[in-house]
Design a protein around this motif. Structure first.
Motif, mmCIF file in Angstrom:
data_model
loop_
_atom_site.group_PDB
_atom_site.id
_atom_site.type_symbol
_atom_site.label_atom_id
_atom_site.label_comp_id
_atom_site.label_asym_id
_atom_site.label_seq_id
_atom_site.Cartn_x
_atom_site.Cartn_y
_atom_site.Cartn_z
ATOM 1 N N ALA A 181 0.704 -0.886 -0.236
ATOM 2 C CA ALA A 181 -0.125 -0.255 0.184
ATOM 3 C C ALA A 181 0.366 1.140 0.019
ATOM 4 O O ALA A 181 0.440 2.167 -0.915
ATOM 5 N N ARG A 182 2.053 1.166 0.268
ATOM 6 C CA ARG A 182 3.477 2.540 1.551
ATOM 7 C C ARG A 182 3.148 2.849 -0.563
ATOM 8 O O ARG A 182 3.536 4.059 -0.892
ATOM 9 N N LEU A 183 3.736 1.640 -1.052
ATOM 10 C CA LEU A 183 4.695 1.671 -2.658
ATOM 11 C C LEU A 183 2.814 2.074 -3.529
ATOM 12 O O LEU A 183 3.556 3.033 -4.692
ATOM 13 N N GLY A 184 1.685 1.947 -3.727
ATOM 14 C CA GLY A 184 0.732 2.605 -3.932
ATOM 15 C C GLY A 184 0.323 3.676 -4.271
ATOM 16 O O GLY A 184 0.514 4.536 -5.124
ATOM 17 N N VAL A 185 0.355 3.977 -2.688
ATOM 18 C CA VAL A 185 0.195 5.383 -2.064
ATOM 19 C C VAL A 185 1.106 6.477 -2.993
ATOM 20 O O VAL A 185 0.837 7.420 -3.417
ATOM 21 N N GLY A 186 2.551 6.236 -3.088
ATOM 22 C CA GLY A 186 3.760 6.689 -4.276
ATOM 23 C C GLY A 186 2.532 6.886 -5.097
ATOM 24 O O GLY A 186 3.258 8.007 -5.866
ATOM 25 N N MET A 187 2.744 5.674 -5.750
ATOM 26 C CA MET A 187 2.202 5.806 -7.435
ATOM 27 C C MET A 187 0.820 6.783 -7.259
ATOM 28 O O MET A 187 0.877 7.270 -9.015
ATOM 29 N N GLN A 188 -0.033 6.876 -7.160
ATOM 30 C CA GLN A 188 -1.018 7.757 -6.944
ATOM 31 C C GLN A 188 -0.880 8.936 -6.418
ATOM 32 O O GLN A 188 -0.987 9.798 -7.100
ATOM 33 N N SER A 189 0.454 9.897 -6.113
ATOM 34 C CA SER A 189 1.147 10.856 -6.053
ATOM 35 C C SER A 189 1.736 11.186 -7.416
ATOM 36 O O SER A 189 1.791 12.103 -7.760
ATOM 37 N N LEU A 190 2.794 10.226 -8.255
ATOM 38 C CA LEU A 190 3.388 10.517 -9.373
ATOM 39 C C LEU A 190 2.013 10.093 -10.011
ATOM 40 O O LEU A 190 2.690 11.487 -11.385
#
Lengths: 596, 596
Positions: free
Chosen positions: B297-306
């Motif tokens: 999920a943490r990686l996913g959140v980074g992707m959300q902001s990307l």
């Protein structure tokens, strides 16, 4: 829903201990009788009004927003706004810093400034209704005809009527030279104005019986560009000669905008269809006249973000003391509870202190500038007036951009203190962030402010105004540089002063070769200048606090800790900003637009 | 309403030219057959789906929001969301990177990552429905019993069912050790779970027929604190053995939150009233099991902001080319028009390039980490797997916090390009800012990420993982340090590497004396580490771009200009951050909480 307590103690520190305003007022004839008691009384009454009347309407106003009634083109403000405004008028608050000749209370702008902070802490959206009236008042006072003054000023001063500024059109905001609204002269000396304006804050509403629009438009013979723009007074209702309301004028709201924030304020599209107006100031010189309004508005926008910073800080602080979560890394601080209050965590303190330092910095800064405005307008010595005017001109874009950028940072940090709850509307913190965002945009974007500072205010007079201000700093550094206790503040101040001097010269030289160097450096430059101002003001305040540290009043301990935090954690931004400002235009201009 | 075109060319540059993924996949047996054609085809199909199906629902979903129906405790998602999800499932998108044993397509996480960027550019709120399913899938795949896997994985893989993570309770978010939900063991081996959860993203909705909740709760004999928490699988509908839906379970939505953004996603209060669940993993070891989910999920959140950074950039760029306002300071650029397009102004370019550089930096970074995950999970050599796992562990908090902080900065700059129009909902830019704000908070606030990085990932193993990564950088610097063309990139990279080494040792030493030094330094430290990573990845990409500069493909010219901008304008933040990180704990901890 949250809390707000006006920071009277810190305001008093700034006014009485730091700026020593009553002493200063003695050389301003209009204000020579104003003593600390009067000031403190106004602060306390202002606190009551804003805490009790306006603050409770802030969150509900945001949730409800304004309503546009298409049928009759009226706007209904959120529940309670109209009643609060009635109390504001009855309390005489609109008249606080206005000329007694028109019914004002004749108090200094410095004091009005503190009240304006409270207004914006308690309710920025609401405060924009009367906030723009004061700008209209100032513009008319300086540029209005006798007739305009007689008819309009008493009503603006009492607050019975409110004011707007109608500049922007759909195709032009920053570049007012492009504007198209037209004014046709009539035989009776009035004008019929036609055009369409957007983003008109408080353009239409139900809180006052009349709205006085200051409208930019072109006369038939106007030169192209910004030198062909004139300013007109266009009332919603044309007043009779006795001041009573007459005919409805041809200016009406076509729609209101849905926005990120300041939902309680109506942002209107205003359509003028042969609306009757009178000229303010000279033909084609409307922008100069409007600048009186805009300068006041720019200072006001800085105050809006100071207000938001303060109230966001207060709420985040309360939450950080109340919310328990995790143990302190250095051992339990509340062993009787299942976890420690989050204010024990260093990074929570970093977020809180960022907001605290920026609130206290902005308060000292804006009060300092407000006092310079009082001196500019009222001092008996023309040289003093001129010097004060130069300083106000220099510092106005910094007030607007630096405080609003910091307000965005600070409200966001304050929201972050709440963790997930910060993102939830119910807790009220996210509204402060949304409201704060507009302040970086309107009344000239912060980029425009930075160009105004570096291009117009500094490079255009070869740095004369900046040098004058720099001499004050230099004197302070020289006078206090050997004081060991003060060196932690004075040394970084002196260093930054030298760096700003060098940086300014460097950019000035580069700008001779390539004018784009100004645009490339301006934004980081303005923030460096902001930190120079804060370093200067904080160093002086540190000196005062150090001298009173043994007084037993813990206020001075807190003040010193906040100033130390500023120099340790916020001032270092200058190391980044100077590198950015020096990096030149090529890294921005090299890439062809098509290759972005 | 705005535009989105998936940045396929830049994705291909990252995957094929920078990371050379097909070469890498050859040493991962599961992926050895995957060639560039397959990758490019998935990217193109992904672009079509996200551009045509999801992006048109983004703004409308924000304006409409989710509806909670109190009568039957259901949530209706915004118009079109359900139909889009049907297309997503039918297109097989949910199954992209899942195990073929459960119906997955068996494609690498690296590729899924690029698709996930597109999902979030086109519609973050929508993408959170399936986004959490994938985390639930990964958690069950690693910790589920055979029965759980057989019953649940095929449905999660197909996307017929979606997943959630139910961690937070009103009194505990960061500090899960305080949680109170209880699980009572039953004779049949199941558990009855009772408690109340908040902030459950996609906790209830109408887009899938079943929702699989992963719930943290305490067993009766659980030790206090975080070592007494177990993880349970609690489906909305209890499935029959054949996978068809059975009885409605005792978990229901009590309310949904009104939030600053991601209005299209339901943020639910979930009440469990003797809800039937099964244990995932070992009793009392729920947090370890959940960590699989949380890391994903943490990686996913980074992707959300990307994703948000990219789409905000694209729109700001289009506006900057279209909007005319003022003349260039260095002379008219569009003399045929009444003013120049605002992209001629250096500061508008600074804002655009900030977003562009942060988008490209995050894309390279997240793809790099995704590839390390594929290696961690699939490489034949255990040492390689271990090294990759260490690097993923080290970089995960940086992905989460650095990319989301930058996303906040970048979306705000992109909005600023629009001037006043940026603040108006209709233009769509302010939504990106509001949506981006949550990413700094959820899945562990960015402060928590920084403590995870500095405290757990770096200081706890005496810097071993950091040194390993640092050796890669050192090798690159040594191999390329003498190349004159590269020195503008390699020199700052080498300098920053040295500074990070010194800074880490310094903080480590101070932390021995006072553990609060870690908390005081962690947030600026993480951003310094982020810049070290970006400098390293950008320097490598600069080398590639330089080598291809004469190819005639202008892409490389743009890439180089963006990287030069990064080093000139963004990298200098490290000068500030290092000073902040070194300033120590005292400036934060000195002030008594009562004196704030």
């Amino acid at each position: 829903m949250g809390q707000y307590v006006a920071p009277i103690r810190d305001m008093q520190f700034v006014l009485h201990e730091f700026l020593n305003v009553t002493e200063e007022f003695k050389s301003l004839p209009k204000y020579s009788e104003i003593d600390a008691d009067i000031i403190n009384q106004v602060l306390e009454e202002g606190a009551k009004f804003t805490q009790e009347v306006l603050f409770p309407l802030n969150h509900s106003g945001d949730r409800e927003g304004c309503h546009f009634n298409a049928a009759d083109k009226t706007v209904t403000t959120p529940k309670g706004f109209k009643e609060a405004y009635k109390q504001y008028v009855e309390g005489g608050w609109a008249a606080l810093a206005c000329d007694p000749e028109y019914g004002g209370q004749g108090l200094p702008i410095t004091l009005n400034n503190s009240f304006y902070e409270m207004l914006n802490s308690s309710n920025q959206a609401w405060s924009m209704y009367p906030g723009l009236s004061h700008g209209a008042y100032e513009c008319l006072l300086e540029h209005g005809t006798d007739d305009q003054k007689r008819l309009y000023l008493p009503k603006l001063v009492s607050g019975e009527w409110t004011g707007t500024m109608c500049l922007t059109e759909a195709h032009c905001g920053t570049d007012l030279g492009l504007l198209r609204s037209k004014a046709e002269p009539q035989a009776d000396g009035t004008y019929l104005i036609t055009g369409s304006k957007i983003f008109i804050s408080a353009g239409e509403h139900d809180i006052s019986e009349n709205i006085i629009h200051l409208v930019l438009a072109r006369l038939p013979d106007a030169p192209e560009g910004s030198k062909g723009i004139s300013l007109f007074l266009v009332p919603k209702f044309l007043p009779q000669q006795d001041g009573s309301l007459g005919e409805r004028n041809g200016i009406a709201c076509g729609a209101i905008e849905e926005k990120m924030g300041i939902h309680g304020n109506s942002t209107c599209q205003m359509n003028l269809d042969s609306a009757r107006g009178t000229l303010i100031g000279q033909p084609h010189k409307g922008l100069q006249a409007m600048f009186v309004f805009m300068n006041a508005a720019r200072l006001g926008v800085g105050m809006q973000s100071l207000g938001l910073t303060e109230v966001a800080y207060q709420n985040a602080l309360a939450y950080a003391k109340d919310r328990i979560q995790m143990r302190s890394l250095s051992g339990p601080k509340a062993p009787d509870k299942p976890a420690d209050p989050i204010i024990v965590h260093p990074d929570v303190r970093r977020m809180l202190l960022t907001a605290k330092a920026y609130a206290e910095g902005a308060r000292a800064f804006s009060s300092y500038v407000a006092l310079q405005i009082d001196r500019e307008l009222n001092h008996t010595d023309e040289d003093v007036r001129k010097e004060a005017a130069d300083e106000v001109a220099l510092l106005t874009p910094i007030i607007k951009a630096f405080i609003t950028d910091n307000g965005w940072i600070a409200t966001s940090e304050a929201m972050q203190v709440y963790g997930g709850h910060g993102y939830i509307a119910e807790w009220g913190m996210e509204q402060y962030v949304r409201d704060a965002r507009i302040n970086m945009i309107y009344e000239g974007t912060n980029t425009i402010q930075s160009l105004d500072l570096l291009g117009r205010k500094i490079l255009m007079d070869n740095g004369a105004k900046l040098r004058k201000f720099g001499e004050k700093i230099k004197t302070f550094v020289e006078d206090n540089g050997l004081d060991e206790q003060l060196s932690e503040f004075v040394t970084p101040l002196g260093e930054l002063g030298d760096k700003v001097t060098k940086l300014t010269m460097e950019i000035g030289m580069k700008a001779f070769q390539n004018p784009d160097e100004v645009g490339a450096a301006a934004v980081p430059y303005l923030r460096v200048a902001g930190h120079l101002v804060y370093s200067y003001l904080f160093a002086q305040q540190a000196k005062i606090a150090l001298a009173k540290l043994d007084s037993g009043d813990k206020f001075y301990e807190a003040k010193l800790a906040t100033i130390r935090f500023y120099f340790a954690r916020l001032y270092p931004e200058t190391a980044m900003l100077i590198r950015q400002a020096r990096s030149g235009a090529a890294n921005l201009t090299a890439l062809d637009a098509e290759l972005f």
